[in-house]
Design a protein around this motif. Structure first.
Motif, mmCIF file in Angstrom:
data_model
loop_
_atom_site.group_PDB
_atom_site.id
_atom_site.type_symbol
_atom_site.label_atom_id
_atom_site.label_comp_id
_atom_site.label_asym_id
_atom_site.label_seq_id
_atom_site.Cartn_x
_atom_site.Cartn_y
_atom_site.Cartn_z
ATOM 1 N N VAL A 295 2.058 -82.437 42.457
ATOM 2 C CA VAL A 295 2.963 -81.438 41.858
ATOM 3 C C VAL A 295 3.853 -80.813 42.937
ATOM 4 O O VAL A 295 3.568 -80.923 44.130
ATOM 5 C CB VAL A 295 2.148 -80.325 41.140
ATOM 6 N N ASP A 296 4.927 -80.152 42.497
ATOM 7 C CA ASP A 296 5.804 -79.466 43.447
ATOM 8 C C ASP A 296 5.070 -78.302 44.115
ATOM 9 O O ASP A 296 4.294 -77.606 43.468
ATOM 10 C CB ASP A 296 7.042 -78.926 42.725
ATOM 11 N N ASN A 297 5.344 -78.105 45.383
ATOM 12 C CA ASN A 297 4.806 -76.969 46.119
ATOM 13 C C ASN A 297 5.695 -75.747 45.849
ATOM 14 O O ASN A 297 6.843 -75.720 46.272
ATOM 15 C CB ASN A 297 4.794 -77.313 47.613
ATOM 16 N N PRO A 298 5.159 -74.742 45.140
ATOM 17 C CA PRO A 298 6.005 -73.590 44.775
ATOM 18 C C PRO A 298 6.519 -72.828 45.997
ATOM 19 O O PRO A 298 7.535 -72.145 45.917
ATOM 20 C CB PRO A 298 5.061 -72.717 43.937
ATOM 21 N N LYS A 299 5.815 -72.955 47.118
ATOM 22 C CA LYS A 299 6.219 -72.222 48.331
ATOM 23 C C LYS A 299 7.180 -73.015 49.218
ATOM 24 O O LYS A 299 7.596 -72.538 50.267
ATOM 25 C CB LYS A 299 4.981 -71.846 49.158
ATOM 26 N N TRP A 300 7.478 -74.252 48.809
ATOM 27 C CA TRP A 300 8.313 -75.101 49.657
ATOM 28 C C TRP A 300 9.749 -74.578 49.735
ATOM 29 O O TRP A 300 10.362 -74.245 48.735
ATOM 30 C CB TRP A 300 8.336 -76.541 49.122
ATOM 31 N N LYS A 301 10.265 -74.461 50.938
ATOM 32 C CA LYS A 301 11.704 -74.243 51.113
ATOM 33 C C LYS A 301 12.186 -75.055 52.301
ATOM 34 O O LYS A 301 11.465 -75.230 53.282
ATOM 35 C CB LYS A 301 12.025 -72.768 51.282
ATOM 36 N N GLU A 302 13.398 -75.555 52.205
ATOM 37 C CA GLU A 302 13.929 -76.427 53.263
ATOM 38 C C GLU A 302 14.244 -75.648 54.535
ATOM 39 O O GLU A 302 14.605 -74.503 54.474
ATOM 40 C CB GLU A 302 15.182 -77.145 52.773
#
Ligand code: 6PG
Ligand code: NI
Length: 188
Positions: free
Chosen positions: A181-188
C-alpha cells in the motif's frame, strides 16, 4: 599475488555461513522505521532480533565481489511485516543479485524519485537489483526468510535517505492478506 579461491556451504536450514562475519539487528536498531509508533514501543520491551546477516567481504575494490546471507525473522510491528533497513549502495550504480533460500517474502525496490516495485521471493527466486535502486526485503511469512545476496565489493551501504524518508510503499497484513500500500508519510 592471486587470491585463494574458496567454497563454503551455507546451512540451508538456518542460513548460517560458517566463518562469516555476523551482524545482528534488533528492533531497537530500527527506531523510526515503522509506521505504528505505539506498536513499536510495546514490542521494544522484548526488543526481538529482526534480522541477522552473515557476510563474507573483500577489500572494497572495483571488480571484486562480496556475498552475504540474511536471516529475516517473522513478525510485525502493527500491520507492517518485519523488514531490513533498506539502502542505496554508496556507489549508487552498483547492482546486486539476491537468491531466495528459505521462507517467504519479497523485495521492495525504489528509485531516488520514489518509484517503487515489489518482487515476491520464495526459495529459488533470483532477484536482479539494477543500478541506482534502493532495496529492502520483507518477511511476509511465519518462518525465517533466508536469502543470499551477491554484490560488488566496492558497493557500500547508504542508509541515510531510507532512514529519513522510508519507502513510498508499505508491506502490511490486512484481513489476513499481504498488501503493498501507499506510505501515507511519504514525501519526495
Ligand atoms: C548488501 C545486501 C544485503 C543487505 C542485508 C541487510 O548490499 O549488503 O543488500 O546483504 O545488506 O540484507 O539489509 P540492510 O543492509 O538494508 O540492513
Ligand atoms: Ni545492497
Amino acid at each position: 599475488e592471486y587470491k585463494k579461491p574458496m567454497g563454503v556451504d551455507i546451512d540451508l536450514e538456518t542460513g548460517v555461513i560458517p566463518g562469516a562475519k555476523k551482524l545482528v539487528r534488533r528492533l531497537s536498531d530500527l527506531k523510526g522505521y515503522f509506521q505504528d509508533e505505539e506498536a513499536y514501543a510495546e514490542l521494544l520491551k522484548e526488543n526481538p532480533v529482526v534480522y541477522e546477516v552473515y557476510a563474507v567481504e573483500q577489500e572494497a575494490k572495483d571488480g571484486d565481489l562480496n556475498f552475504a546471507t540474511t536471516v529475516l525473522h517473522p513478525g510485525k510491528v502493527g500491520k507492517e511485516f518485519f523488514f531490513t533497513k533498506g539502502h542505496y549502495h554508496s556507489k549508487a550504480d552498483r547492482a546486486e543479485i539476491y537468491y531466495g533460500i528459505k521462507g517467504r517474502g519479497g523485495m521492495l525496490l525504489q528509485t531516488p524519485e520514489g518509484r517503487a516495485e515489489w518482487i515476491e521471493m520464495r526459495p529459488g527466486t533470483v532477484v536482479y537489483v539494477p543500478p541506482y535502486w534502493a532495496h529492502r526485503t520483507v518477511n511476509t511469512g511465519d518462518e525465517p526468510f533466508v536469502f543470499l545476496a551477491v554484490y560488488p565489493a566496492d558497493a557500500g551501504h547508504d542508509y541515510g535517505s531510507i532512514a529519513e524518508k522510508g519507502f513510498s510503499k508499505l508491506v502490511v497484513e490486512e484481513n489476513g492478506e499481504v498488501r503493498v500500500v501507499d506510505n501515507p508519510k511519504w514525501k519526495e
